[in-house]
Design an enzyme around this catalytic site. Structure first.
Site, PDB file in Angstrom:
ATOM      1  N   HIS A 142       2.745 -15.132  -4.601  1.00  0.00           N
ATOM      2  CA  HIS A 142       4.052 -15.469  -4.030  1.00  0.00           C
ATOM      3  C   HIS A 142       4.718 -16.611  -4.773  1.00  0.00           C
ATOM      4  O   HIS A 142       5.935 -16.716  -4.798  1.00  0.00           O
ATOM      5  CB  HIS A 142       3.935 -15.700  -2.523  1.00  0.00           C
ATOM      6  CG  HIS A 142       3.777 -14.409  -1.790  1.00  0.00           C
ATOM      7  ND1 HIS A 142       2.554 -13.865  -1.495  1.00  0.00           N
ATOM      8  CD2 HIS A 142       4.715 -13.495  -1.391  1.00  0.00           C
ATOM      9  CE1 HIS A 142       2.735 -12.686  -0.908  1.00  0.00           C
ATOM     10  NE2 HIS A 142       4.030 -12.438  -0.829  1.00  0.00           N
ATOM     11  N   GLU A 184       1.836  -0.760   2.453  1.00  0.00           N
ATOM     12  CA  GLU A 184       1.249  -1.674   1.473  1.00  0.00           C
ATOM     13  C   GLU A 184      -0.265  -1.777   1.600  1.00  0.00           C
ATOM     14  O   GLU A 184      -0.910  -2.534   0.887  1.00  0.00           O
ATOM     15  CB  GLU A 184       1.900  -3.061   1.555  1.00  0.00           C
ATOM     16  CG  GLU A 184       1.985  -3.664   2.917  1.00  0.00           C
ATOM     17  CD  GLU A 184       2.734  -5.000   2.929  1.00  0.00           C
ATOM     18  OE1 GLU A 184       3.062  -5.544   1.856  1.00  0.00           O
ATOM     19  OE2 GLU A 184       2.975  -5.514   4.034  1.00  0.00           O
ATOM     20  N   ASP A 241       1.148  -5.551  -2.647  1.00  0.00           N
ATOM     21  CA  ASP A 241      -0.081  -5.495  -1.862  1.00  0.00           C
ATOM     22  C   ASP A 241      -0.777  -4.154  -2.006  1.00  0.00           C
ATOM     23  O   ASP A 241      -2.006  -4.087  -1.958  1.00  0.00           O
ATOM     24  CB  ASP A 241       0.221  -5.779  -0.382  1.00  0.00           C
ATOM     25  CG  ASP A 241       0.317  -7.267  -0.139  1.00  0.00           C
ATOM     26  OD1 ASP A 241      -0.556  -7.997  -0.639  1.00  0.00           O
ATOM     27  OD2 ASP A 241       1.273  -7.714   0.516  1.00  0.00           O
ATOM     28  N   CYS A 243       9.974  -2.062  -2.399  1.00  0.00           N
ATOM     29  CA  CYS A 243      10.449  -3.451  -2.398  1.00  0.00           C
ATOM     30  C   CYS A 243       9.465  -4.384  -3.090  1.00  0.00           C
ATOM     31  O   CYS A 243       9.674  -5.593  -3.115  1.00  0.00           O
ATOM     32  CB  CYS A 243      10.762  -3.926  -0.990  1.00  0.00           C
ATOM     33  SG  CYS A 243       9.326  -3.967   0.084  1.00  0.00           S
TER      34      CYS A 243
HETATM   35  C1  PEP Z   1       4.646  -6.244  -1.402  1.00  0.00           C
HETATM   36  O1  PEP Z   1       3.505  -6.444  -0.983  1.00  0.00           O
HETATM   37  O2  PEP Z   1       4.896  -5.486  -2.356  1.00  0.00           O
HETATM   38  C2  PEP Z   1       5.787  -6.926  -0.766  1.00  0.00           C
HETATM   39  C3  PEP Z   1       7.033  -6.617  -1.095  1.00  0.00           C
HETATM   40  O3  PEP Z   1       5.533  -7.933   0.113  1.00  0.00           O
HETATM   41  P1  PEP Z   1       5.042  -9.377  -0.337  1.00  0.00           P
HETATM   42  O4  PEP Z   1       5.160  -9.476  -1.835  1.00  0.00           O
HETATM   43  O5  PEP Z   1       5.888 -10.369   0.360  1.00  0.00           O
HETATM   44  O6  PEP Z   1       3.617  -9.399   0.121  1.00  0.00           O
HETATM   45 MG    MG Z   2       3.242  -7.451   0.901  1.00  0.00          MG
END
Ligand code: PEP
Ligand code: MG
Length: 596
Positions: A202, A449, A473, A520
């Protein structure tokens, strides 16, 4: 002497600037800029902290038992001397005055300088005094943390960007927590380098959302680079060049200008609809972390927000969580900024590398979460705190009275979780009706995910209005690789046939059921995947606003009819990346099959 440090490129472009080192203290401290008018009060805070520590040390000395070893008293005297030494507190004050760092950051920056000086000493005895300086600084940091609640909170919320100097700065750190990255979001840094972290950690995601060059997993960077060294961050190649020669500097300045021109060229596509050569319309949505990001998303030409990572509203708050009205105002601000375009708000995804709290040294010692990515994260956390969860649901639902809102639930895997989640949504709606508070129809979607979810699409499609594939994920959990761990980053492979199969099947099943499906995760903003995702049938991509223009350019040049013919071939290949390059990019593969 010029030095090169290698890491993982996570955000493109070239940054040139003076290194600001954030030392990795054992006490996790806040780093933020204060405003010019806060310099005096910040110095006062430091002075007060120093006085408290001095009194603590004097009390310890006075109350020392008679049988305590004599060295202990001498040691406390040394600590008192260090505490008042100009090399520590005087120089720390200077960081506050010159750079507008908050007191904790200034202290850890000065600790870094002193630690290096001690490391270079010939005399063993003197070299070992470094530990004393560290102990004094940690004592002072703990005192500041105890009494600094309001200052930290105000620094975070105002996002003070006090540094008004001329020189560009780049940040070098062992690690930067996503919460700290958030505070740097409105700051002056031109680039970031961290020793640890993976491509989709992140921290890397927030760096990418800031659209400035960043490198993670550069292992030795914070040890090899010194405060105020000139560095070049090559975010395309993943190289940090320390103390570059004039010729190298000139070459990189040229590249910087080139990419600036490229950006300007791409910006002209802002109002061009994303339509493929064969007339397929594609929806390009934005991923945001805070409501303040929404105007930028709108300006970048996003067709809406595909992922609002609401957990960032819960960070940097020193333990207090935002209440319903505060959350509602934040969601409403995002909805209004998007001027009638849909905003997809994901319920909190706390846990794993996004912890809520800045931990004190004691909490660090007692940290017992064994495997945070597999622990109480995202919807699991929300369902374990049902009243908090309903409060968030009510706040999101209330925002729907101001523009189109969609609700997105992270990390679902179990039938029971789906049932409980939908029950909580129904209860939150009833509570709003009972209170006479307005809300509109809100579509409810699930993040896909966890592999279990991808394998159980009929279940998800029965219960949800749409799905959104979180490839970050999905890759982490399918390949059993911690996305934040640079030691296994070489195995983090979005081209792995198992990943492509899960993504492709999820898209196909959602389309067959007539339900909305988007991606996403970071894959959506990586133009290397655009033709393949289009060929799989994807028509909705959600990414950082800064990536929209280049993905659009790729879409404008794609022909889905032609691409579709290759999907089966690519997916059934042992090395999909190589096959893709042969068939779509027209290039024979040069990369060794990573996962073979
Ligand atoms: C993902 O896991 O691809 C996602 C968009 O959520 P995050 O990156 O916030 O875990
Ligand atoms: Mg995620």
């Amino acid at each position: 002497m010029t030095l090169q440090v290698f890491g993982l490129p996570v955000s493109r472009g070239v940054a040139i600037g003076k290194a600001v080192l954030v030392a990795s203290s054992r006490v996790d401290v806040a780093h933020y800029f204060i405003n010019a008018d806060q310099v005096e009060s910040e110095i006062e805070r430091l002075r007060e902290g120093r006085d408290v520590v001095a009194r603590e040390l004097e009390t310890l000395k006075r109350e020392m038992p008679d049988d305590a070893p004599g060295e202990l008293g001498a040691l406390l005297d040394v600590h008192l001397l260090l505490l008042h030494d100009d090399a520590l507190t005087g120089a720390t004050k200077q960081w506050i005055v010159d750079r507008h760092y908050n007191a904790e950051w200034a202290l850890s920056a000065q600790l870094e300088v002193l630690a290096r000086q001690f490391d270079e000493m010939e005399d063993d005895y003197l070299r070992e005094r470094k530990a004393d300086v560290e102990q004094v600084v940690e004592r002072l940091l703990s005192v500041l943390a105890r009494g600094a609640t309001s200052a930290i909170a105000s620094g975070a919320s105002h996002g003070g960007s006090g540094w008004g100097g001329e020189e560009p700065l780049v940040l070098i750190a062992n690690d930067i927590a996503p919460a700290d990255m958030l505070q740097f979001k409105q700051s002056v840094f031109k680039g970031f380098v961290t020793d640890v972290g993976g491509k989709t950690s992140h921290t890397a995601i927030v760096a990418r959302s800031m659209d400035i060059p960043a490198i993670v997993g550069a292992r030795e960077a914070s040890r090899l680079i010194r405060q105020d060294d000139w560095v070049i961050i090559d975010g395309d190649a993943g190289v940090v060049i320390v103390d570059p020669s004039p010729m190298v500097l000139e070459e990189y300045r040229f590249r910087q200008r080139q990419s600036e021109l490229e950006r300007e060229r791409l910006a002209r596509l802002r109002h061009t609809p994303a339509v493929t050569l064969d007339g397929e319309r594609v929806e390009l949505l934005a991923n945001i972390e805070l409501p303040q990001d929404a105007p930028g998303a709108f300006a970048a030409g996003a067709a809406g927000v595909g992922l609002f990572r609401s957990e960032f509203l819960f960070m940097n708050r020193n333990g207090s969580l935002p209440g319903e009205d505060e959350q509602f105002e934040a969601y409403r601000a995002a909805v209004e900024a998007m001027q009638g375009l849909p905003v997809t708000i994901r319920t909190v995804d706390i846990g794993a590398d996004k912890s809520l709290e800045r931990m004190s040294i004691n909490e660090l010692r007692h940290e017992h979460t064994l495997n945070p990515a597999l622990g109480l994260r995202a919807i699991r956390w929300s369902l374990s705190e049902p009243s908090m969860f309903r409060m968030q649901l009510r706040a999101i639902l209330r925002a729907s009275a101001y523009g189109p809102v969609k609700l997105l639930i992270p990390m679902l895997a179990h039938r029971g979780e789906i049932r409980q989640t939908l029950e909580q949504v129904a209860r939150a709606k009833q509570q709003l009706r009972d209170a006479g508070l307005p809300f509109a129809e809100v579509e409810v979607g699930a993040m896909i995910e966890v592999p279990a979810a991808a394998l159980l699409m009929p279940l998800f499609l029965r219960h949800f209005d749409f799905v959104s594939i979180g490839t970050n994920d999905l890759i982490q959990y399918t390949l059993a690789i911690d996305r934040a761990d640079e030691n296994v980053s070489y195995l983090y492979d979005p081209w792995h046939p198992a990943i492509l199969k899960l993504v492709s099947d999820t898209i196909a099943q959602a389309r067959l059921a007539g339900k909305g499906v988007s991606v996403c995760g970071e894959m959506a903003g990586d133009s290397a995947f655009t033709p393949l995702l289009l060929a799989m049938g994807l028509r909705s991509f959600s990414m950082h606003p800064s990536q929209i223009a280049s993905i659009k350019q790729r879409i404008l040049r794609s022909d889905t009819q032609k691409l579709r013919l290759h999907v089966h071939d690519i997916l059934s290949s042992e090395d999909p990346h190589a096959r893709y390059r042969e068939l779509v990019d027209g290039e024979p593969s040069r990369t060794p099959a990573l996962a073979a």
